[in-house]
Design a protein around this motif. Structure first.
Motif, PDB file in Angstrom:
ATOM      1  N   PRO A  91      -0.214  12.940 -26.437  1.00 29.69           N
ATOM      2  CA  PRO A  91      -0.614  11.709 -25.739  1.00 29.69           C
ATOM      3  C   PRO A  91       0.473  11.233 -24.779  1.00 29.69           C
ATOM      4  CG  PRO A  91       0.071  11.222 -27.969  1.00 29.69           C
ATOM      5  CD  PRO A  91       0.041  12.711 -27.859  1.00 29.69           C
ATOM      6  N   LYS A  92       0.034  10.397 -23.861  1.00 36.82           N
ATOM      7  CA  LYS A  92       0.982   9.793 -22.936  1.00 36.82           C
ATOM      8  C   LYS A  92       1.898   8.833 -23.683  1.00 36.82           C
ATOM      9  CE  LYS A  92      -2.426   9.008 -19.634  1.00 36.82           C
ATOM     10  NZ  LYS A  92      -2.905   8.199 -18.525  1.00 36.82           N
ATOM     11  N   LEU A  93       3.130   8.725 -23.228  1.00 42.16           N
ATOM     12  CA  LEU A  93       4.092   7.796 -23.828  1.00 42.16           C
ATOM     13  C   LEU A  93       4.061   6.488 -23.067  1.00 42.16           C
ATOM     14  CD1 LEU A  93       7.053  10.274 -24.231  1.00 42.16           C
ATOM     15  CD2 LEU A  93       5.535   9.476 -26.012  1.00 42.16           C
TER      16      LEU A  93
END
Length: 65
Positions: A2-4
């Motif tokens: 996932p994106k941070l």
């Protein structure tokens, strides 16, 4: 993966220089400026580098900076 997420408070306070170093504003330029000398105010104007010991923490807060 996932994106941070970036820490938004840190995103408003830090930026990268052209060479990739982390930059920050200098402290003590917000208020009560009438009793500070012009030379002192001039010294604390502008940007400076983030110390190398703090840079690692800033980079963790801003993964895409």
């Amino acid at each position: 993966m996932p994106k941070l997420k970036s820490r938004k408070a840190a995103a408003k306070r830090f930026s990268r220089s052209g060479s990739g170093k982390l930059m920050r504003r200098k402290a003590f330029k917000n208020h009560m400026l009438q009793h500070k000398s012009s030379a002192r105010k001039r010294r604390i104007t502008g940007l400076t580098l983030v110390h190398e010991r703090d840079a690692e923490n800033v980079e963790l807060m801003l993964p895409y900076l």
